[in-house]
Design a protein around this motif. Structure first.
Motif, PDB file in Angstrom:
ATOM      1  N   ASN A  41     -48.494 -79.133 -62.069  1.00  0.00           N
ATOM      2  CA  ASN A  41     -48.842 -80.319 -61.269  1.00  0.00           C
ATOM      3  C   ASN A  41     -50.253 -80.874 -61.501  1.00  0.00           C
ATOM      4  O   ASN A  41     -50.457 -82.072 -61.446  1.00  0.00           O
ATOM      5  N   ARG A  42     -51.232 -80.026 -61.729  1.00  0.00           N
ATOM      6  CA  ARG A  42     -52.587 -80.503 -62.005  1.00  0.00           C
ATOM      7  C   ARG A  42     -52.956 -79.936 -63.368  1.00  0.00           C
ATOM      8  O   ARG A  42     -53.279 -78.756 -63.502  1.00  0.00           O
ATOM      9  N   PHE A  68     -44.887 -83.488 -65.395  1.00  0.00           N
ATOM     10  CA  PHE A  68     -43.924 -84.540 -65.698  1.00  0.00           C
ATOM     11  C   PHE A  68     -44.634 -85.557 -66.581  1.00  0.00           C
ATOM     12  O   PHE A  68     -45.849 -85.556 -66.706  1.00  0.00           O
ATOM     13  N   ARG A 118     -50.833 -93.673 -63.364  1.00  0.00           N
ATOM     14  CA  ARG A 118     -50.145 -94.635 -62.484  1.00  0.00           C
ATOM     15  C   ARG A 118     -50.964 -95.915 -62.355  1.00  0.00           C
ATOM     16  O   ARG A 118     -50.414 -97.019 -62.407  1.00  0.00           O
ATOM     17  N   TRP A 168     -56.155 -87.826 -52.461  1.00  0.00           N
ATOM     18  CA  TRP A 168     -54.806 -88.340 -52.146  1.00  0.00           C
ATOM     19  C   TRP A 168     -54.589 -88.351 -50.625  1.00  0.00           C
ATOM     20  O   TRP A 168     -53.514 -88.010 -50.141  1.00  0.00           O
ATOM     21  N   ASN A 194     -50.393 -94.919 -55.398  1.00  0.00           N
ATOM     22  CA  ASN A 194     -50.073 -93.946 -56.443  1.00  0.00           C
ATOM     23  C   ASN A 194     -49.353 -92.708 -55.919  1.00  0.00           C
ATOM     24  O   ASN A 194     -49.012 -91.821 -56.703  1.00  0.00           O
ATOM     25  N   TYR A 217     -44.911 -93.365 -54.732  1.00  0.00           N
ATOM     26  CA  TYR A 217     -44.559 -92.547 -55.908  1.00  0.00           C
ATOM     27  C   TYR A 217     -44.316 -91.127 -55.414  1.00  0.00           C
ATOM     28  O   TYR A 217     -45.110 -90.611 -54.625  1.00  0.00           O
ATOM     29  N   ASP A 218     -43.283 -90.491 -55.828  1.00  0.00           N
ATOM     30  CA  ASP A 218     -42.924 -89.080 -55.533  1.00  0.00           C
ATOM     31  C   ASP A 218     -41.497 -88.892 -55.037  1.00  0.00           C
ATOM     32  O   ASP A 218     -40.918 -87.841 -55.244  1.00  0.00           O
ATOM     33  N   TYR A 330     -53.307 -76.293 -54.469  1.00  0.00           N
ATOM     34  CA  TYR A 330     -54.694 -76.750 -54.263  1.00  0.00           C
ATOM     35  C   TYR A 330     -54.998 -77.187 -52.838  1.00  0.00           C
ATOM     36  O   TYR A 330     -56.125 -77.088 -52.378  1.00  0.00           O
TER      37      TYR A 330
HETATM   38  C1  BGC Z   1     -48.261 -86.354 -56.779  1.00  0.00           C
HETATM   39  C2  BGC Z   1     -49.170 -86.576 -55.626  1.00  0.00           C
HETATM   40  C3  BGC Z   1     -49.857 -85.297 -55.275  1.00  0.00           C
HETATM   41  C4  BGC Z   1     -50.542 -84.729 -56.492  1.00  0.00           C
HETATM   42  C5  BGC Z   1     -51.141 -83.385 -56.218  1.00  0.00           C
HETATM   43  C6  BGC Z   1     -49.055 -85.806 -57.917  1.00  0.00           C
HETATM   44  O1  BGC Z   1     -48.227 -85.646 -59.029  1.00  0.00           O
HETATM   45  O2  BGC Z   1     -47.660 -87.552 -57.126  1.00  0.00           O
HETATM   46  O3  BGC Z   1     -48.451 -87.006 -54.515  1.00  0.00           O
HETATM   47  O4  BGC Z   1     -50.783 -85.536 -54.256  1.00  0.00           O
HETATM   48  O5  BGC Z   1     -49.619 -84.610 -57.543  1.00  0.00           O
HETATM   49  O6  BGC Z   1     -51.738 -82.835 -57.330  1.00  0.00           O
END
Ligand code: BGC
Length: 401
Positions: A41-42, A68, A118, A168, A194, A217-218, A330
């Motif tokens: 994710n990060r 992704f 995004r 976020w 975003n 988004y999500d 996180y």
């Molecule tokens: C999501 C965000 C989320 C972030 C966290 C992103 O891919 O779209 O909603 O806050 O990941 O790392």
């Protein structure tokens, strides 16, 4: 001799393994530095340039990233918005009739690759992209609304950092939206966010301009519901199920001793030894040591497909030997991770024989995660979601010993 005996004893203690009768066998003991490590994710990367932190990705041969296709997702979000506008009634969209479509943008985390991609995708689609993700750098664009061409301006873009420093942040979005509505009034024709957390935050503003199209988004459950209720105009699914199952599948493969292409093809493009195979497409990019799920647009035409849940029937209960994985998140307050990603992880983990221990941070200080990233000898593998995308080394350094 004394030295050798204490070295053997030290190894045994490090590995946390005791053998009956005092016999010591360290041959099958994995050292922490050799265990599988999956970032998710990060993506380890430079917060300013977005360049991938390959030093962290090459920590050991069992290090991978699962996420992704961020750039593809930005393009999907941009198209979702321009498709919506193309089919809309121009007289309704251009609220003050000034011939300009003006929008506000919730950016999220300026140092996060997903957020950057995004912003770029939206601005490219609306013609306001000026080659920089700096919120202050944009240009005038153009877009077709109901067959007519309109100028486009981005009135303001904001990162949305909470009072506690977390990114976020949905509350920050509520506040910003309230201020924007007061400051720009009927100039605002469109709201783009975003992520869904911030979009839902905008909708919470008491003076949100009713009827103005708003995109997130999500594809979080509350956002899907809001599309059904006509409050949210659209969102993008980043296929959380493929990502959560993919994170666990890579770990499972590595723990089962797979190497080379088997690590990212078993359970992805071919069934693994237990018969599991993720249904969605997950692409491998060797230059990033990463696996990437694809995105899909969600709007009033297809939101129902997302209401019944999207659990992947390709992952079934297996007889895989139980393995223990320590996983960091996180920010315990992140909408996407807590309402979409974690439930998916908890669903798939037992089906793959993975016993998850989840520790969560505050979204602000790396230490809030790092301090709980500990007791390594109790775990077979690690999955990491960092507070800052350039903190990879802080985690790998801890696994050295
Ligand atoms: C999501 C965000 C989320 C972030 C966290 C992103 O891919 O779209 O909603 O806050 O990941 O790392």
């Amino acid at each position: 001799m004394k030295k050798i005996i204490s070295a053997v004893l030290a190894l045994t203690v490090v590995a946390g393994v005791a053998f009956a009768g005092g016999a010591k066998d360290t041959s099958n003991v994995a050292l922490n530095k050799d265990k599988p490590l999956v970032f998710f994710n990060r993506q380890p990367s430079d917060p300013t340039t977005g360049a991938i932190d390959m030093a962290s990705m090459n920590w050991n041969a069992k290090t991978y990233y699962v996420g992704f296709d961020a750039a593809g997702g930005g393009a999907v979000q941009g198209k979702l918005i321009t498709d919506y506008l193309a089919a809309a009634d121009a007289a309704v969209i251009d609220r003050n009739g000034d011939g300009t479509i003006a929008y506000v943008l919730c950016i999220g985390d300026v140092g996060h690759n997903d957020s950057k991609a995004r912003t770029e995708g939206i601005r490219r689609a609306l013609g306001t992209w000026n080659g920089s993700t700096d919120p202050t750098v944009k240009k005038e664009g153009s877009v077709t609304v109901g067959g007519k061409t309109f100028k486009v301006v981005e009135l303001e873009g904001k990162a949305m950092t909470g009072t506690d420093g977390s990114t976020w942040n949905a509350n920050a979005a509520t506040e910003a939206m309230g201020n924007w509505a007061t400051k720009f009034g009927r100039q605002i024709d469109l709201v783009v966010s975003n992520n869904d957390g911030m979009a839902m935050g905008c909708l919470q503003a008491s003076n949100f301009p009713a009827g103005v199209p708003i995109f997130g988004y999500d594809a979080n459950a509350d956002a899907i519901e809001a599309i059904g209720a006509g409050k949210l105009s659209g969102t993008v699914s980043q296929n959380v199920d493929a990502q959560a199952a993919g994170t666990l599948q890579v770990i499972r493969n590595l723990l089962d001793g797979l190497t080379g292409a088997d690590v990212y093809s078993k359970g992805f493009t071919a069934a693994d030894q237990y018969g599991n195979k993720i249904t969605a497409t997950v692409e491998y990019k060797a230059d990033q040591k990463g696996l990437f799920a694809l995105n899909g647009p969600v709007n009033a035409a297809n939101w129902k497909q997302y209401t019944a849940g999207t659990r992947d029937a390709g992952i079934k209960q297996s007889t895989a030997a139980k393995k223990k994985v320590l996983l960091t998140i996180y920010n315990s307050a992140d909408n996407f991770l807590s309402s979409s990603y974690l439930p998916a992880l908890y669903y798939y983990a037992p089906l793959m024989g993975i016993d998850l221990t989840v520790v969560q941070g505050d979204g602000q200080n790396e230490a809030s995660c790092l301090d709980k990233f500990t007791n390594f000898n109790n775990f077979d593998a690690f999955a990491i979601n960092m507070v800052k995308t350039n903190s990879g080394r802080d985690y790998t350094d801890k696994l050295k010993y």
